[in-house]
Each structure stands twice: as C-alpha cells, then as structure tokens.
Design an enzyme around this catalytic site. Structure first.
Site, short mmCIF file in Angstrom:
data_model
loop_
_atom_site.label_atom_id
_atom_site.label_comp_id
_atom_site.label_asym_id
_atom_site.label_seq_id
_atom_site.Cartn_x
_atom_site.Cartn_y
_atom_site.Cartn_z
N ASP A 2 0.82 -1.21 0.00
CA ASP A 2 0.00 0.00 0.00
C ASP A 2 0.86 1.27 0.00
O ASP A 2 0.44 2.31 0.50
CB ASP A 2 -1.01 -0.02 1.16
CG ASP A 2 -0.39 -0.04 2.53
OD1 ASP A 2 0.74 -0.56 2.67
OD2 ASP A 2 -1.01 0.47 3.48
N PHE A 163 -2.94 -0.90 11.83
CA PHE A 163 -3.40 -0.15 10.66
C PHE A 163 -3.98 -1.02 9.55
O PHE A 163 -5.07 -0.74 9.02
CB PHE A 163 -2.25 0.71 10.10
CG PHE A 163 -2.63 1.48 8.87
CD1 PHE A 163 -3.28 2.70 8.96
CD2 PHE A 163 -2.35 0.97 7.61
CE1 PHE A 163 -3.66 3.40 7.81
CE2 PHE A 163 -2.72 1.67 6.46
CZ PHE A 163 -3.37 2.88 6.56
#
Ligand code: BDR
Ligand code: CA
Length: 306
Positions: A2, A163
């Site tokens: 990501d 996260f």
C-alpha cells in the site's frame, strides 16, 4: 503493498533476495491512494531494473468502508515526501485479481505464496470472486494485526487495532476465514525496539554508495529525523519467507473484529490453551511471537549488497 516507506523497503528486500522469485506486485488502497501505491511499486521495480516484474493497480477502496490514510507518517507521496522522479514504467493493463489468478494458475500447484504488506482488500476480493484460487496458494504471509502475545502487541491505529487490519476489517475477516494457511507478522514483533532501525543503522545506510542506499536513505530521512527510529513492519513479513530461522511462530486461533465500537479491526487471538480447539474463537493462524535481533543486520546487509 500500500505504498508506504516500509512497503518500499520490503519490496527492495524481496527483489534483492535470490531465494524469492517475485512474480508480480499488486498495489492496494491504504497508506496512500492506490494510484500512488502503484507509482511507488513501479519506482522500486525501476530502481532495481526489474521490469520483468509486473505491477498491477488493485482495489481503490476497502470492501465496505471509506479508506483511511497514513500520509502523516509516510508523507503525502507515501515515500517520506522524498519526491523522487516519477517512474517511466507503467502498470500492467490487467486487472489485479486476474493478474494474481493467472500467476497462481501458471505456477506449480500450491507453490506460490502471497505476501501482504497492506490492507487485505485485494486478497479478500480474489478469494471471494475466484474461490478456486484458495487451493492454488501455498500460504499467505501477512504483515497485519496485533495479537497481544508480547508486550508490544497492542494497536497502533486504535488502542487495539493495527493499521492494515483496521483499514479493511471485513477483508481481513474473509482472509482469516478462508481455508488457506496464514503466517501473521504483527506489531507484537515489529514494535520491539531491538529489531527497529536506529539512527546509527540509518547512518550506515546513508554513508553507503549506490542507488539503492540513496533511495532508502531519502525515503527514511524525515522519519529518522522526527522519531530517531523506524519499525521494519513490512520487511519482516518478506524476511519470514527468505530466512524463516530468524523468526518464531506459535499457533493460535484468531478472528478479526468487524463490529466493535472500540475494537474494530482488532485481531483477537484466543490464548486459552486449556480449551479444546472446537471451543476456541476463530481459525488456526501461525502468529509471529519473536524475531531475533540479527534480523536487522540481515536486512541491512541485503539492502546494501551490490
Ligand atoms: C503497517 O501499516 C502501514 O502504515 C505500514 O506500511 C505497515 O504495513 C503497520 O501497522
Ligand atoms: Ca504497508
């Protein structure tokens, strides 16, 4: 991946390790939007002259939620506001899920591992849309979760959630419930200061010659200046596949929380070892419980090798 700083370092480690044959990379929405994550993947592939490795743009949003970002930590470009030049390479035109499926189908059955360094959106979509993929995957090695199995194993995005699993909890749940072996590297190990980069590790990197060291030190620069240390979350997940002897894993049943007011995205590991398996919450997952301090030197040696 990501598109964050540690994602880039993880990809460098993978591409510089002869033990791995990297088939391709899929970007996913997470630290930065998927377009930026794709660019960042291409930057690393280009840095290492590996145009043979495809980069596909994956899903632009979590399955059911709005995205959250980590640009305050990773910079607005995901790479520490290093503003390195745009890559000349382009992503593959194939849809990410098709690109993964084709790779799985063309390799020897159950010989391919999927290493996840971001939210699990792409993989969950793959397993849902193409259930036949399940039996083609050897294992999923993921950086994600906090399992409360060491004193560092609590949340970073919320008090209890890490996260990646917090960003797309439903995707994480789908992956956890799929019939594919999982090895999870969570904050329990990555937040141990003994395996994080220190200022003197960074100086080692900064003083070395070569494009890769220059790239790595420029993406780390702001965070090293700000915090004086850096957690190697994503490189640890890659290293599990390269040098398993650096890590210890234990088997836990685990599940992902998708409803809790304060616990959304939490990875709940059932530590009640006195209960029979069928009374435990979730499915069996191998959870990383320790990494030897030597991991850091291993990582730096690979990164700085010619
Ligand atoms: C994870 O979150 C991201 O910010 C990092 O790239 C890593 O994958 C750590 O919680
Ligand atoms: Ca990441």
């Amino acid at each position: 991946m990501d598109g964050g700083i540690d994602d880039a370092l993880a990809l460098i480690l993978a591409l510089k390790s002869p033990e791995l044959e990297v088939a391709g990379i899929t970007a996913v929405s997470g630290n930065v939007p998927v377009e930026q994550a794709t660019i960042n993947g291409l930057k690393v592939v280009e840095l290492l002259d590996r145009s043979d490795v495809w980069v596909a743009r994956g899903l632009g949003n979590p399955l059911f939620r709005d995205p959250i970002r980590a640009t305050a930590f990773h910079g607005s470009d995901g790479l520490g506001d290093s503003n390195l030049p745009l890559p000349k390479l382009s992503p593959t035109k194939k849809l990410a899920l098709n690109a993964i499926l084709e790779t799985l189908a063309s390799s020897k059955r159950q010989s391919t591992t999927i290493i996840c360094t971001g939210p699990l959106t792409n993989v969950a979509a793959l397993l849902t849309e193409f259930p036949e993929a399940r039996e083609m995957i050897e294992e999923i090695v993921m950086m994600g979760g906090a399992y409360f199995v060491t004193k560092y194993g609590f949340g970073n995005e919320t008090p209890v959630a890490e996260f990646n699993t917090y960003s797309d909890p439903e995707a994480a749940k789908i992956v956890f419930e799929a019939d594919v072996p999982i090895r999870a590297v969570g904050l329990d190990v990555t937040m141990n200061p003994r395996v994080q980069l220190t200022k003197s590790d960074y100086d080692q990197l900064r003083n070395r010659k070569g494009r890769v060291c220059a790239f790595a030190s420029s993406i780390l620069k702001n965070n090293m200046r700000r915090y004086g240390r850096f957690a190697l979350h994503d490189p640890m997940a890659v290293a599990v596949k390269i040098k398993p002897s650096l890590f210890q894993f234990s088997n836990f049943h685990a599940q992902v929380e998708t409803k809790g007011e304060y616990t959304l995205g939490m990875t709940v590991a059932d530590r009640r070892d006195w209960l029979p398996d069928d009374r435990l919450v979730g499915r069996s997952v191998m959870v990383c419980t320790s990494a030897v301090p030597k991991f850091k030197q291993f990582f730096l040696t690979r990164l700085t090798a010619a």
